[in-house]
Design a protein around this motif. Structure first.
Motif, PDB file in Angstrom:
ATOM      1  N   VAL A  27       1.067  -1.157  -0.105  1.00  0.00           N
ATOM      2  CA  VAL A  27      -0.049   0.088  -0.102  1.00  0.00           C
ATOM      3  C   VAL A  27       1.073   1.245  -0.056  1.00  0.00           C
ATOM      4  N   VAL A  28       0.798   2.097  -1.077  1.00  0.00           N
ATOM      5  CA  VAL A  28       1.409   3.336  -1.054  1.00  0.00           C
ATOM      6  C   VAL A  28       0.622   4.574  -1.255  1.00  0.00           C
ATOM      7  N   THR A  29       1.014   5.488  -0.633  1.00  0.00           N
ATOM      8  CA  THR A  29      -0.212   6.626  -0.302  1.00  0.00           C
ATOM      9  C   THR A  29       0.691   7.922  -0.549  1.00  0.00           C
ATOM     10  N   GLY A  30       0.375   8.789  -1.351  1.00  0.00           N
ATOM     11  CA  GLY A  30       0.666  10.445  -1.275  1.00  0.00           C
ATOM     12  C   GLY A  30      -0.003  10.967  -0.200  1.00  0.00           C
ATOM     13  N   VAL A  31       0.890  11.505   0.763  1.00  0.00           N
ATOM     14  CA  VAL A  31       0.268  12.071   1.734  1.00  0.00           C
ATOM     15  C   VAL A  31      -0.414  13.407   1.558  1.00  0.00           C
ATOM     16  N   GLN A  32      -0.101  13.901   0.457  1.00  0.00           N
ATOM     17  CA  GLN A  32      -1.065  15.057  -0.210  1.00  0.00           C
ATOM     18  C   GLN A  32      -2.211  14.756  -1.226  1.00  0.00           C
ATOM     19  N   ASP A  33      -2.146  13.426  -1.327  1.00  0.00           N
ATOM     20  CA  ASP A  33      -3.350  13.282  -2.245  1.00  0.00           C
ATOM     21  C   ASP A  33      -4.753  13.653  -2.119  1.00  0.00           C
ATOM     22  N   ASP A  34      -5.075  14.187  -3.197  1.00  0.00           N
ATOM     23  CA  ASP A  34      -6.503  14.780  -3.066  1.00  0.00           C
ATOM     24  C   ASP A  34      -7.627  14.058  -3.772  1.00  0.00           C
ATOM     25  N   ILE A  35      -7.209  12.993  -4.218  1.00  0.00           N
ATOM     26  CA  ILE A  35      -8.155  12.077  -4.988  1.00  0.00           C
ATOM     27  C   ILE A  35      -8.531  11.053  -3.966  1.00  0.00           C
ATOM     28  N   VAL A  36      -7.537  10.234  -3.560  1.00  0.00           N
ATOM     29  CA  VAL A  36      -7.580   9.196  -2.556  1.00  0.00           C
ATOM     30  C   VAL A  36      -6.917   9.517  -1.155  1.00  0.00           C
ATOM     31  N   LEU A  69      -6.256  18.774  -9.201  1.00  0.00           N
ATOM     32  CA  LEU A  69      -5.493  18.914 -10.675  1.00  0.00           C
ATOM     33  C   LEU A  69      -4.857  17.303 -10.813  1.00  0.00           C
ATOM     34  N   LEU A  70      -5.156  16.286 -10.033  1.00  0.00           N
ATOM     35  CA  LEU A  70      -4.464  14.849 -10.256  1.00  0.00           C
ATOM     36  C   LEU A  70      -3.091  14.888  -9.946  1.00  0.00           C
ATOM     37  N   THR A  71      -2.373  16.091  -9.632  1.00  0.00           N
ATOM     38  CA  THR A  71      -0.887  16.040  -9.584  1.00  0.00           C
ATOM     39  C   THR A  71      -0.444  15.369  -8.271  1.00  0.00           C
ATOM     40  N   HIS A  73      -2.121  13.357  -6.895  1.00  0.00           N
ATOM     41  CA  HIS A  73      -2.362  11.971  -6.846  1.00  0.00           C
ATOM     42  C   HIS A  73      -1.288  11.080  -7.701  1.00  0.00           C
ATOM     43  N   LEU A  74      -1.114  11.643  -8.960  1.00  0.00           N
ATOM     44  CA  LEU A  74      -0.219  10.804  -9.798  1.00  0.00           C
ATOM     45  C   LEU A  74       1.333  11.158  -9.517  1.00  0.00           C
ATOM     46  N   ALA A  75       1.712  12.161  -8.868  1.00  0.00           N
ATOM     47  CA  ALA A  75       3.145  12.297  -8.714  1.00  0.00           C
ATOM     48  C   ALA A  75       3.572  11.166  -7.610  1.00  0.00           C
ATOM     49  N   PRO A  76       2.826  11.025  -6.418  1.00  0.00           N
ATOM     50  CA  PRO A  76       3.654   9.945  -5.913  1.00  0.00           C
ATOM     51  C   PRO A  76       3.760   8.542  -6.440  1.00  0.00           C
ATOM     52  N   LEU A  77       2.629   8.183  -7.367  1.00  0.00           N
ATOM     53  CA  LEU A  77       2.837   7.062  -8.279  1.00  0.00           C
ATOM     54  C   LEU A  77       4.077   6.977  -9.194  1.00  0.00           C
ATOM     55  N   LEU A  78       4.101   8.115  -9.856  1.00  0.00           N
ATOM     56  CA  LEU A  78       5.294   8.205 -10.693  1.00  0.00           C
ATOM     57  C   LEU A  78       6.696   8.096  -9.814  1.00  0.00           C
TER      58      LEU A  78
END
Length: 108
Positions: A27-36, A69-71, A73-78
Motif C-alpha cells: 500500500v503506497v499513498t501520497g500524503v498530499q493526495d487529494d483524490i484518494v 489537478l491530479l498532480t 495523486h499521480l506524482a507519488p505514483l510516478l
C-alpha cells in the motif's frame, strides 16, 4: 441514502480491509493526495495489519502540487514506480515480502 441501514450494510460489505489479504500486499499513498485521501489508504494498511496481513506500507511525502489537478495523486505514483516494480518482481520470483506493519504507529 448512505444513512439508510440497508444501504449502509451494502457499503460495509464492500469496504476493503475487513478481511485479511490472502497474500502479500503493498500500500503506497501520497500524503498530499487529494483524490484518494492519505488517511483512507493508511487506514486500509492498518486494518490489514491488525488482521495479520503481510503488508508493506509506504507514505510518499511530496510538497502540495495543486488541489484537484491530479498532480497530488499521480506524482507519488510516478516517483514510486521503481520501488513498485521491484516489489512486484520480487514476488513473481518467489522472494518473501517483508511486512512493515510494526512501523505503522510511527508512520503518519
Amino acid at each position: 441514502m448512505a444513512g439508510e441501514p440497508a444501504a449502509q450494510a451494502v457499503l460495509d460489505k464492500q469496504r476493503l480491509g475487513t478481511a485479511k489479504p490472502t497474500g502479500p500486499v503493498r500500500v503506497v499513498t501520497g500524503v498530499q493526495d487529494d483524490i484518494v485521501p492519505h488517511e483512507q489508504a493508511r487506514r486500509l494498511a492498518v486494518d490489514w495489519c491488525k488482521k495479520g496481513g503481510d503488508v508493506t506500507y509506504k507514505a510518499v511525502r511530496l510538497p502540495n502540487l495543486g488541489d484537484k489537478l491530479l498532480t497530488n495523486h499521480l506524482a507519488p505514483l510516478l516517483t514510486d514506480q521503481a520501488d513498485a516494480v521491484e516489489w512486484l518482481s520480487d514476488r513473481l520470483e518467489g522472494k518473501s515480502a517483508r511486512s512493515n506493519c510494526w512501523t505503522m504507529p510511527l508512520q503518519r
